[in-house]
Scaffold this motif. Structure first.
Motif, PDB file in Angstrom:
ATOM      1  N   ILE A   6       0.740  -1.161   0.071  1.00  0.00           N
ATOM      2  CA  ILE A   6       0.021   0.199   0.059  1.00  0.00           C
ATOM      3  C   ILE A   6       1.020   0.909   0.360  1.00  0.00           C
ATOM      4  O   ILE A   6       1.657   1.688   0.944  1.00  0.00           O
ATOM      5  CB  ILE A   6      -0.616   0.227   1.536  1.00  0.00           C
ATOM      6  N   CYS A  10      -1.328   5.717   3.355  1.00  0.00           N
ATOM      7  CA  CYS A  10      -2.465   4.753   3.747  1.00  0.00           C
ATOM      8  C   CYS A  10      -1.643   3.952   4.510  1.00  0.00           C
ATOM      9  O   CYS A  10      -2.388   3.253   5.386  1.00  0.00           O
ATOM     10  CB  CYS A  10      -3.110   4.298   2.141  1.00  0.00           C
ATOM     11  N   LYS A  19      -6.997   4.332   9.945  1.00  0.00           N
ATOM     12  CA  LYS A  19      -8.266   3.560   8.208  1.00  0.00           C
ATOM     13  C   LYS A  19      -8.509   2.662   8.657  1.00  0.00           C
ATOM     14  O   LYS A  19      -7.387   1.424   8.558  1.00  0.00           O
ATOM     15  CB  LYS A  19      -7.086   3.820   7.398  1.00  0.00           C
ATOM     16  N   GLU A  22      -9.531  -0.986   3.389  1.00  0.00           N
ATOM     17  CA  GLU A  22      -8.328  -0.790   2.573  1.00  0.00           C
ATOM     18  C   GLU A  22      -9.642  -1.516   1.200  1.00  0.00           C
ATOM     19  O   GLU A  22      -9.505  -2.664   1.118  1.00  0.00           O
ATOM     20  CB  GLU A  22      -7.236  -1.425   2.119  1.00  0.00           C
TER      21      GLU A  22
END
Length: 58
Positions: A6, A10, A19, A22
């Protein structure tokens, strides 16, 4: 154990728990732990969004 590459920022946001999801274009049935590999590229659009996120939650 599987791994996913990634782009930054992120990868850091996922590793630090900011986060949670994904999304990818392919489906997978894998639901175990996964390693996060921070790729060599930088997602400039995601940096702009993370800066907006910082302003909202500080």
């Amino acid at each position: 154990m599987k791994a996913i590459t990634i782009k930054q920022p992120c990868a850091t946001l996922i590793a630090e728990g900011y986060k949670e999801y994904e999304f990818r274009t392919w489906k997978t049935k894998y639901r175990e732990d996964i390693l996060i590999h921070a790729g060599n590229g930088i997602d400039k659009k995601a940096i702009t969004e993370s800066k907006r996120f910082d302003r909202v939650y500080q």
